[in-house]
Design a protein around this motif. Structure first.
Motif, PDB file in Angstrom:
ATOM      1  N   ILE A  32      35.261  31.640  78.446  1.00 50.73           N
ATOM      2  CA  ILE A  32      34.825  29.890  78.768  1.00 50.73           C
ATOM      3  C   ILE A  32      36.221  29.475  77.595  1.00 50.73           C
ATOM      4  CG2 ILE A  32      33.911  27.806  78.130  1.00 50.73           C
ATOM      5  CD1 ILE A  32      30.993  29.308  78.939  1.00 50.73           C
ATOM      6  N   HIS A  33      35.989  29.422  76.279  1.00 48.51           N
ATOM      7  CA  HIS A  33      36.768  29.159  75.936  1.00 48.51           C
ATOM      8  C   HIS A  33      38.454  30.409  75.515  1.00 48.51           C
ATOM      9  CE1 HIS A  33      33.998  26.784  74.268  1.00 48.51           C
ATOM     10  NE2 HIS A  33      33.564  27.679  73.700  1.00 48.51           N
ATOM     11  N   SER A  71      41.735  28.525  80.378  1.00 43.52           N
ATOM     12  CA  SER A  71      42.686  27.802  81.073  1.00 43.52           C
ATOM     13  C   SER A  71      43.813  27.868  81.503  1.00 43.52           C
ATOM     14  CB  SER A  71      43.198  27.172  79.521  1.00 43.52           C
ATOM     15  OG  SER A  71      43.435  28.177  78.140  1.00 43.52           O
ATOM     16  N   SER A  86      42.582  34.882  65.673  1.00 49.19           N
ATOM     17  CA  SER A  86      43.078  33.970  66.735  1.00 49.19           C
ATOM     18  C   SER A  86      44.616  33.564  66.315  1.00 49.19           C
ATOM     19  CB  SER A  86      42.229  32.810  67.459  1.00 49.19           C
ATOM     20  OG  SER A  86      42.788  31.963  68.982  1.00 49.19           O
ATOM     21  N   ASP A 112      34.596  25.107  64.974  1.00 48.95           N
ATOM     22  CA  ASP A 112      34.219  24.337  66.356  1.00 48.95           C
ATOM     23  C   ASP A 112      34.349  24.576  67.478  1.00 48.95           C
ATOM     24  OD1 ASP A 112      37.279  22.447  64.600  1.00 48.95           O
ATOM     25  OD2 ASP A 112      35.363  22.692  64.606  1.00 48.95           O
ATOM     26  N   HIS A 113      34.432  26.325  67.999  1.00 46.05           N
ATOM     27  CA  HIS A 113      34.310  26.973  69.567  1.00 46.05           C
ATOM     28  C   HIS A 113      33.298  28.151  68.964  1.00 46.05           C
ATOM     29  CE1 HIS A 113      39.123  25.536  69.518  1.00 46.05           C
ATOM     30  NE2 HIS A 113      38.774  25.256  70.434  1.00 46.05           N
ATOM     31  N   GLN A 114      32.480  27.073  68.892  1.00 47.37           N
ATOM     32  CA  GLN A 114      30.645  27.617  69.117  1.00 47.37           C
ATOM     33  C   GLN A 114      29.683  27.217  70.175  1.00 47.37           C
ATOM     34  OE1 GLN A 114      28.578  29.475  65.649  1.00 47.37           O
ATOM     35  NE2 GLN A 114      30.749  28.584  64.635  1.00 47.37           N
ATOM     36  N   SER A 115      28.962  27.996  71.043  1.00 44.12           N
ATOM     37  CA  SER A 115      28.013  27.939  72.117  1.00 44.12           C
ATOM     38  C   SER A 115      27.247  27.884  71.053  1.00 44.12           C
ATOM     39  CB  SER A 115      28.440  28.624  72.745  1.00 44.12           C
ATOM     40  OG  SER A 115      28.106  30.481  72.420  1.00 44.12           O
ATOM     41  N   ASN A 117      32.336  32.897  74.903  1.00 41.40           N
ATOM     42  CA  ASN A 117      33.389  32.415  74.861  1.00 41.40           C
ATOM     43  C   ASN A 117      34.467  32.676  74.689  1.00 41.40           C
ATOM     44  OD1 ASN A 117      31.601  30.625  73.330  1.00 41.40           O
ATOM     45  ND2 ASN A 117      31.373  31.456  70.651  1.00 41.40           N
ATOM     46  N   TYR A 175      43.673  29.565  70.082  1.00 40.85           N
ATOM     47  CA  TYR A 175      42.981  27.828  69.451  1.00 40.85           C
ATOM     48  C   TYR A 175      43.856  27.594  68.116  1.00 40.85           C
ATOM     49  CZ  TYR A 175      38.221  29.896  69.822  1.00 40.85           C
ATOM     50  OH  TYR A 175      37.566  30.912  70.428  1.00 40.85           O
ATOM     51  N   THR A 188      43.011  35.991  71.251  1.00 36.61           N
ATOM     52  CA  THR A 188      41.501  35.789  70.671  1.00 36.61           C
ATOM     53  C   THR A 188      40.662  37.211  70.093  1.00 36.61           C
ATOM     54  OG1 THR A 188      41.258  32.905  70.830  1.00 36.61           O
ATOM     55  CG2 THR A 188      39.573  35.028  69.622  1.00 36.61           C
TER      56      THR A 188
END
Length: 640
Positions: free
Chosen positions: A552-553, A557, A625, A595-598, A549, A586, A630
């Motif tokens: 990726i999250h 970016s 975060s 909302d940002h869970q794999s 996570n 976030y 985070t």
């Protein structure tokens, strides 16, 4: 005076009644039945089923648990080829009776072995493993066990074979070695069983983590000596197969190909002799898959292509006979072929099919293990219940026989009832606690099997990207590193707790793979405690989802200068893992935890909840975060 005479009279009557009850000692009765059984086995014309059915109706045997168990076992043995359901019923009766006995290890060994054979015929693999191991444990722990040596050998070899299948290699090695020790003490040469023991030892030594080339070479020499004496085709075939494995392990590919071709020849001859034999079909199919891989490795593509056509033909004709594992082995060989030939589209198709087959293997084996182990737990609970009830009845009868005075009987029964109520309550509570723990362990295993396909899918997606953009060197390096990571992942997922250093190594390997995937746009740093991390045990595959996570999250970016820091601190009975990234965080901090869970992150949370209940300790996940990144804090259980 009259009361004294009455008491003496009742005592005499009770003693006379008790002396009439015990006519023959149970051990003598069992020995006589064993002699009869041996005599019947030597007479092929005898109606054994009718004989043992008649013995079942005799009152003397119905009063002796060991003799009755032996009769039920013989009924099961003679019914197994005619009516397996009736055989199963009789073997369960025998198990229920023999479990109550403190002695009679030879009888227990025989009945457990019979239960294992019946479970094997029913296709209940895990139940057969359970009973074979119980039978083998009696042999290994009781040097004075009085039973036929060859029966011991066959039981040990059956248990060792099944233990190889479930990766219990050390136990398999001990059982095979004991079988060989017993065989050495026999007057005649039993080549068949010696060959089987050395063959299983080779497999256990080859598949175990401790690889000893000298041991493998010793077993191969033994197998060659036996097969050259007997000249039995299947023994020669398996000797060549083991030699091929040995040369493959030592990177002597031409010699491995030579011996696999010899194996292929024996398989083809066997299939010509028995065209519909499932064993022959499976053997040839597996041998062809191994040869394809070797031909690809040595860049002999025309030979590989011919064998692929043969394998496809077998698959079309006998699809239902082939297991998921055998299909997966062939698909893997074909994937290597297409990849080596530069046909990336075909290679990816085979890779997708491998994933689907592995998913089926994991799902089906998990379901089968759960169902069969649940049956075993029910049988054990039933045996304990029957044992407790029978013991209560025996105690009550003995007390009634010793004393016929009404007031004393009432007092004794009251005391007995109170004690049994207490014991039953205690046993029921222990049973519930044990069942809850077993349920939690099964839930953990199922959750770990859910994480593996998800992890493999994500990693293969990256490999697909490299192949699509024709980055061959990166693809090869990535595939090599991925195969090492996959092997360690599969090994870790089988265990409830693993050494911390192995888990850290797997995570570092994963981060290295992700660096390649994201073109080295981020760096990582792992800070471990100064203590010996190999002596610390933690649940496997819990940290990796949150590292994923973070990539990726968190820093996904960022175009460059991403940094992930993993800090591990050891406390009393837990460790604290801090995962920090320097991403943008976030925007809605209230949803940072939801909302940002794999999928793997969700499974990790569920596993932590189960571990908390199992170990009765606090586990926790805290996510903070902001614009600077985070921070994830994990609190995990720890064992030494």
């Amino acid at each position: 005076m009259k009361k004294t005479l009455l008491f003496l009279l009742l005592t005499v009557i009770s003693c006379q009644h008790k002396s009439e009850k015990v006519s023959i000692h149970p051990e003598k009765m069992l020995e006589s039945l064993q002699v009869i059984s041996d005599s019947l086995d030597q007479n092929p014309e005898a109606d054994k089923l009718a004989f043992w059915s008649g013995k079942l109706k005799e009152k003397d045997f119905s009063k002796t648990g060991s003799a009755l168990a032996f009769i039920h076992y013989n009924l099961a043995k003679n019914l197994v080829k005619k009516d397996i359901d009736s055989a199963k019923q009789h073997i369960n009766f025998a198990l229920g009776l023999v479990e109550k006995e403190k002695e009679f290890n030879a009888l227990k060994f025989t009945i457990y072995n019979g239960a294992g054979l019946i479970s094997e015929l029913e296709g209940k693999f895990y139940q057969s493993v359970y009973y074979f191991n119980k039978s083998a444990a009696i042999i290994m722990n009781d040097d004075s066990l009085k039973c036929k040596p060859m029966a011991k050998v066959i039981c040990l070899l059956n248990a060792a074979q099944d233990n190889n299948k479930i990766s219990q290699y050390q136990k398999s090695i001990e059982q095979n070695q004991l079988a060989l020790k017993i065989l050495k003490g026999l007057p005649e040469d039993n080549y068949k069983y010696n060959f089987r023991a050395y063959s299983q030892l080779f497999t256990a030594c080859e598949e175990s983590n401790i690889y000893k080339p000298d041991s493998l070479l010793f077993y191969i020499k033994k197998l060659k000596q036996i097969s050259s004496k007997t000249n039995e085709p299947m023994q020669v075939r398996f000797t060549n197969e083991h030699m091929a494995h040995y040369y493959l392990l030592n990177n002597q590919y031409d010699k491995a190909i030579h011996h696999y071709n010899l194996v292929k020849g024996y398989d083809e001859e066997g299939l010509l002799a028995s065209p519909e034999s499932p064993v022959m079909i499976k053997n040839l199919y597996t041998t062809i898959a191994n040869l394809i891989d070797l031909y690809v490795h040595t860049k002999r593509f025309p030979e590989a292509e011919n064998l692929i056509k043969q394998a496809d033909k077998i698959e079309r004709q006998h699809l239902q006979l082939l297991s998921y594992y055998e299909k997966c082995l062939n698909k893997k060989a074909k994937m290597h072929y297409y990849f080596a030939k530069g046909n990336k589209e075909k290679a990816l198709e085979e890779a997708d099919e491998i994933l689907a087959l592995k998913d089926n293997i994991l799902r089906n084996s998990g379901i089968q293990a759960t169902e069969e182990m649940a049956t075993i737990y029910e049988l054990q609970a039933k045996d304990r219940s029957i044992h407790g009830l029978n013991k209560a009845i025996d105690n009550t009868e003995n007390r009634l026989e010793r004393n016929q005075l009404l007031l004393l009987i009432v007092g004794l029964l009251s005391l007995l009832a109170i004690s049994w109520i207490f014991l039953l309550y205690f046993f029921q509570r222990q049973k519930r606690q044990k069942q809850e723990k077993e349920k939690i362990l099964l839930q953990q295993q199922l959750l770990r099997t859910q994480m593996e396909p998800h992890f493999i899918f994500n990693t293969l997606s990256a490999l697909q990207s490299f192949i699509r953009f024709d980055e061959k060197e990166k693809s090869i390096k990535y595939l090599s590193q991925f195969s090492r990571l996959l092997r360690s992942s599969l090994e870790l997922s089988r265990k409830n707790y693993v050494p911390l250093d192995q888990e850290i190594e797997a995570i570092e390997n994963y981060l290295s793979l992700q660096q390649m995937r994201f073109e080295y746009t981020f760096a990582y740093n792992i800070i471990v405690p100064d203590t010996d991390t190999s002596a610390l045990l933690i649940p496997p595959m819990l940290i990796q989802p949150f590292v994923e996570n973070a990539i990726i999250h968190g820093i996904g970016s960022l175009s460059d200068k991403g940094l992930i820091t993993l800090e591990i601190a050891v406390e009393e009975n837990q460790i604290v893992v801090k995962i920090t990234d320097n991403g943008k965080g976030y925007q809605d901090k209230s949803n940072a935890d939801s909302d940002h869970q794999s999928l793997s992150g969700t499974i990790a949370r569920e596993r932590l909840e189960i571990l908390a209940r199992e170990n009765k300790i606090k586990t926790n996940i805290e996510i903070t975060s902001n614009d600077n990144g985070t921070i994830v804090l994990l609190t995990l259980p720890l064992k030494n």
